[in-house]
Write a protein that holds these residues in place. Structure first.
Motif, PDB file in Angstrom:
ATOM      1  N   LEU A 124      62.834  23.014  32.545  1.00  0.00           N
ATOM      2  CA  LEU A 124      62.404  22.964  33.938  1.00  0.00           C
ATOM      3  C   LEU A 124      63.442  23.576  34.867  1.00  0.00           C
ATOM      4  CD1 LEU A 124      60.300  22.127  35.980  1.00  0.00           C
ATOM      5  CD2 LEU A 124      61.275  19.826  36.012  1.00  0.00           C
ATOM      6  N   SER A 125      64.733  23.360  34.592  1.00  0.00           N
ATOM      7  CA  SER A 125      65.762  23.921  35.467  1.00  0.00           C
ATOM      8  C   SER A 125      65.784  25.446  35.387  1.00  0.00           C
ATOM      9  CB  SER A 125      67.135  23.351  35.098  1.00  0.00           C
ATOM     10  OG  SER A 125      67.498  23.686  33.773  1.00  0.00           O
ATOM     11  N   ILE A 126      65.574  25.995  34.196  1.00  0.00           N
ATOM     12  CA  ILE A 126      65.502  27.457  34.074  1.00  0.00           C
ATOM     13  C   ILE A 126      64.267  27.978  34.792  1.00  0.00           C
ATOM     14  CG2 ILE A 126      65.155  29.355  32.437  1.00  0.00           C
ATOM     15  CD1 ILE A 126      66.866  27.721  30.436  1.00  0.00           C
ATOM     16  N   LEU A 127      63.163  27.244  34.684  1.00  0.00           N
ATOM     17  CA  LEU A 127      61.925  27.663  35.355  1.00  0.00           C
ATOM     18  C   LEU A 127      62.121  27.807  36.863  1.00  0.00           C
ATOM     19  CD1 LEU A 127      58.353  26.329  34.650  1.00  0.00           C
ATOM     20  CD2 LEU A 127      59.158  26.528  36.982  1.00  0.00           C
ATOM     21  N   ILE A 128      62.763  26.834  37.496  1.00  0.00           N
ATOM     22  CA  ILE A 128      62.881  26.888  38.956  1.00  0.00           C
ATOM     23  C   ILE A 128      63.933  27.887  39.417  1.00  0.00           C
ATOM     24  CG2 ILE A 128      62.087  24.514  39.187  1.00  0.00           C
ATOM     25  CD1 ILE A 128      64.918  23.724  39.922  1.00  0.00           C
ATOM     26  N   THR A 129      64.812  28.341  38.509  1.00  0.00           N
ATOM     27  CA  THR A 129      65.757  29.384  38.890  1.00  0.00           C
ATOM     28  C   THR A 129      65.203  30.786  38.626  1.00  0.00           C
ATOM     29  OG1 THR A 129      66.851  29.220  36.732  1.00  0.00           O
ATOM     30  CG2 THR A 129      67.781  27.935  38.525  1.00  0.00           C
ATOM     31  N   VAL A 130      64.268  30.897  37.687  1.00  0.00           N
ATOM     32  CA  VAL A 130      63.690  32.202  37.353  1.00  0.00           C
ATOM     33  C   VAL A 130      62.546  32.572  38.300  1.00  0.00           C
ATOM     34  CG1 VAL A 130      62.365  33.456  35.595  1.00  0.00           C
ATOM     35  CG2 VAL A 130      64.398  32.167  34.948  1.00  0.00           C
ATOM     36  N   GLU A 150      59.669  30.617  45.111  1.00  0.00           N
ATOM     37  CA  GLU A 150      58.795  29.573  45.630  1.00  0.00           C
ATOM     38  C   GLU A 150      57.323  29.970  45.615  1.00  0.00           C
ATOM     39  OE1 GLU A 150      60.014  28.127  49.401  1.00  0.00           O
ATOM     40  OE2 GLU A 150      61.995  27.489  48.717  1.00  0.00           O
ATOM     41  N   GLU A 151      57.041  31.252  45.702  1.00  0.00           N
ATOM     42  CA  GLU A 151      55.649  31.708  45.716  1.00  0.00           C
ATOM     43  C   GLU A 151      55.003  31.583  44.345  1.00  0.00           C
ATOM     44  OE1 GLU A 151      53.046  35.787  46.592  1.00  0.00           O
ATOM     45  OE2 GLU A 151      55.140  35.661  47.232  1.00  0.00           O
ATOM     46  N   GLU A 152      55.723  31.959  43.299  1.00  0.00           N
ATOM     47  CA  GLU A 152      55.159  31.942  41.946  1.00  0.00           C
ATOM     48  C   GLU A 152      55.430  30.641  41.196  1.00  0.00           C
ATOM     49  OE1 GLU A 152      55.027  36.596  40.554  1.00  0.00           O
ATOM     50  OE2 GLU A 152      56.794  35.409  40.026  1.00  0.00           O
ATOM     51  N   ARG A 153      56.353  29.846  41.703  1.00  0.00           N
ATOM     52  CA  ARG A 153      56.757  28.637  40.986  1.00  0.00           C
ATOM     53  C   ARG A 153      55.601  27.674  40.708  1.00  0.00           C
ATOM     54  NH1 ARG A 153      61.415  26.343  43.983  1.00  0.00           N
ATOM     55  NH2 ARG A 153      62.375  28.289  43.308  1.00  0.00           N
ATOM     56  N   PRO A 154      54.684  27.431  41.670  1.00  0.00           N
ATOM     57  CA  PRO A 154      53.575  26.503  41.373  1.00  0.00           C
ATOM     58  C   PRO A 154      52.742  26.936  40.175  1.00  0.00           C
ATOM     59  CG  PRO A 154      53.738  26.854  43.741  1.00  0.00           C
ATOM     60  CD  PRO A 154      54.670  27.843  43.098  1.00  0.00           C
ATOM     61  N   ALA A 192      47.464  24.947  41.325  1.00  0.00           N
ATOM     62  CA  ALA A 192      48.511  25.853  41.779  1.00  0.00           C
ATOM     63  C   ALA A 192      48.052  26.680  42.968  1.00  0.00           C
ATOM     64  CB  ALA A 192      48.928  26.783  40.630  1.00  0.00           C
ATOM     65  N   THR A 193      46.771  27.029  42.993  1.00  0.00           N
ATOM     66  CA  THR A 193      46.215  27.793  44.120  1.00  0.00           C
ATOM     67  C   THR A 193      45.971  26.901  45.332  1.00  0.00           C
ATOM     68  OG1 THR A 193      45.129  29.304  42.571  1.00  0.00           O
ATOM     69  CG2 THR A 193      44.331  29.289  44.848  1.00  0.00           C
ATOM     70  N   LEU A 194      45.385  25.729  45.099  1.00  0.00           N
ATOM     71  CA  LEU A 194      45.082  24.820  46.204  1.00  0.00           C
ATOM     72  C   LEU A 194      46.341  24.266  46.862  1.00  0.00           C
ATOM     73  CD1 LEU A 194      42.093  22.733  44.775  1.00  0.00           C
ATOM     74  CD2 LEU A 194      42.007  24.518  46.527  1.00  0.00           C
ATOM     75  N   ASN A 210      56.505  19.894  41.728  1.00  0.00           N
ATOM     76  CA  ASN A 210      56.918  20.988  42.588  1.00  0.00           C
ATOM     77  C   ASN A 210      57.540  20.462  43.881  1.00  0.00           C
ATOM     78  OD1 ASN A 210      57.085  23.813  43.232  1.00  0.00           O
ATOM     79  ND2 ASN A 210      55.385  23.531  44.650  1.00  0.00           N
ATOM     80  N   ALA A 211      56.926  19.419  44.452  1.00  0.00           N
ATOM     81  CA  ALA A 211      57.472  18.819  45.671  1.00  0.00           C
ATOM     82  C   ALA A 211      58.845  18.225  45.403  1.00  0.00           C
ATOM     83  CB  ALA A 211      56.516  17.744  46.193  1.00  0.00           C
ATOM     84  N   LEU A 212      58.966  17.538  44.279  1.00  0.00           N
ATOM     85  CA  LEU A 212      60.237  16.911  43.912  1.00  0.00           C
ATOM     86  C   LEU A 212      61.317  17.966  43.679  1.00  0.00           C
ATOM     87  CD1 LEU A 212      60.506  14.060  41.285  1.00  0.00           C
ATOM     88  CD2 LEU A 212      62.030  16.012  41.156  1.00  0.00           C
TER      89      LEU A 212
END
Length: 485
Positions: free
Chosen positions: A124-130, A133-137, A318-320, A374-376
């Motif tokens: 998860l940490s690698i995911l949020i660094t790669v 904010e637009e594509e993360r959800p 993710a879209t909503l 995502n909020a967290l």
């Protein structure tokens, strides 16, 4: 210096595949093992106590090391820690495959727990660094969907492997997956870490002792009553941990994160949802196998509607989420989950009722889960992504364990109250008593209904908390996102 990505990684979607593969191997392994217990117990001559340690040793080590492993990723490199975790997990899986005694298998499971604790926060940490904010959800939705696929596919895969080969195959299958994930991580994945800071050995020791003791307390509660010694150790160690982390200059875990409404609201909501989900897994699997006489594989297939709905609604969520905001999406998803639990209270062996409830669980989880995470995680500074993701994993682990312990106790109490005096207190034993099977199945179904009403109420509370506490950052000033100290 933080290695936060300022440009989109060209290989980010391939990196996501590696992260999903790494997370999948953990989910599947824990679920296939439950199917493998009967044949491995017979082959190894394992006692009931041996089986408990084979199952629980992994959980104790995994939960105890999560916070420490997250901080290690921030300090030494998240990709490096992920690869080390995968290597440990793969090597221990090979040892478990050819274990010749219960002790050897317990040792292998302990090492697998260490590897798992290094792997999960890193993904998860690698995911949020790669991902930005637009594509993360979208990336987080895919990462979350993998857990559901593993949840459903694990028992089915385990049953097939045991039918075609032997119990060791449920561990052996991890090895090629781990090798593939390591190679892909080395070739595709960028390294990231936070700025160097002074180690916090006392914080690490207190977190390991406190979390391990807490998990042991939760595991033992429904089996043998409240273990006072482990509870006291857990409370003392965790209180000392909080005091120490709030005063030390370089804390291992930044407790100030909990001042964020989105972090606290997302954490509490996830905990309550995981309590309900833990109860779902415990109750429904027993109901399907002991009341409806499903095989373990058939019981796994009953969860397929949940997996399908989860895959659909993870993408839709993710879209909503970008239109409604995380807190409203979390609230909506939880209301759908609560509706599923209400449907389950009327379960009477109908395939349509069960399939409808499972679909609603998957739909609600697909909407709420990624949005809450995502909020967290959006409140966590990139340089602390490892320990932030470890906090998320710990919260979910504790919620699931509490769900099994608390709702398991509620289910057991309701079952005993419905049974004649002196009857076995366990449905698996009660249905084996001549003339008692029908009464036991009716009693279990009644107790299950009560348990799911409690689950529904808890998830509704979680929805209210999510909407009340969380904030939509696009519509509020930064100061409004803080809970007053």
């Amino acid at each position: 210096m933080s290695t936060r990505m300022t440009e989109r990684q060209p290989r980010r979607w391939l990196v996501l595949v590696v992260l999903c593969l790494s997370a999948l191997v953990l989910v599947v392994d824990n679920l296939v093992l439950t199917v493998a217990v009967p044949p491995l117990a017979q082959d190894l001559g394992a006692s009931a106590s041996d089986i408990q340690w084979i199952l629980d040793s992994y959980i104790l080590v995994f939960a105890g090391l999560l916070l420490t492993s997250g901080s290690l990723g921030d300090r030494f490199g998240r990709r490096r820690i992920l690869i080390i975790g995968l290597a440990l997990f793969g090597a221990a899986s090979l040892l478990a495959t050819y274990a010749g005694s219960p002790l050897e298998l317990v040792v292998a499971r302990v090492v697998m727990g260490v590897g798992g604790a290094l792997i999960m926060p890193s993904t998860l940490s690698i995911l949020i660094t790669v991902f930005d904010e637009e594509e993360r959800p979208k990336a987080m939705a895919a990462w979350s969907a993998v857990a559901i696929v593993g949840f459903v596919g694990g028992p089915i895969l385990g049953g097939a492997l045991i039918a075609w080969f032997w119990w060791g195959a449920v561990f052996l299958i991890n090895v090629p997956i781990v090798v593939l994930a390591i190679i892909a991580a080395v070739v595709l994945m960028p390294e990231s870490r936070g700025p160097w800071q002074k180690p916090d050995p006392l914080g690490a020791v207190l977190s390991v002792v406190g979390m391990t003791a807490l998990v042991w307390t939760i595991i033992e509660l429904p089996k043998h009553g409240l273990p006072v010694t482990s509870l006291v150790i857990a409370v003392v160690a965790l209180v000392a941990f909080v005091i120490w982390e709030s005063r030390v200059e370089h804390p291992m875990v930044p407790l100030k994160l909990f001042r964020s409404r989105n972090f606290s609201g997302g954490s509490l909501s996830l905990t309550l949802v995981q309590i309900g989900s833990g109860g779902l897994l415990l109750v429904v699997t027993q109901y399907l196998q002991f009341v409806l006489d499903y095989t373990p594989t058939e019981a796994g297939l009953a969860f397929v509607p949940m997996a399908i709905a989860s895959l659909i609604f993870n993408g839709l969520g993710a879209t909503l989420g970008q239109k409604l905001g995380n807190r409203w999406l979390v609230g909506l998803g939880m209301i759908v989950i609560a509706a599923a639990f209400v449907v389950l209270t009327f379960e009477s062996g109908s395939f349509i009722t069960m399939a409808t409830a499972m679909f609603l669980i998957g739909a609600g989880g697909g909407l709420a889960g990624p949005a809450a995470i995502n909020a967290l995680m959006s409140t966590v500074p990139p340089e602390q992504a490892g320990v932030g993701s470890a906090l998320n994993d710990t919260i979910q682990q504790m919620g699931a364990a509490l769900g099994v312990a608390v709702l398991g106790s509620v289910l057991s109490a309701g079952f005993i109250a419905e049974m004649p005096a002196g009857s076995p207190t366990n449905i698996s034993e009660a249905i084996a008593v001549p003339g008692l099977a029908s009464v036991a199945r009716t009693a279990f179904t009644s107790a299950m209904s009560t348990t799911f009403w409690i689950c529904a109420a808890g998830v509704v509370v979680a929805a209210i908390l999510a909407i009340t506490v969380m904030r939509d950052k696009t519509k509020t000033e930064p100061t409004e996102d803080l809970i007053p100290a």
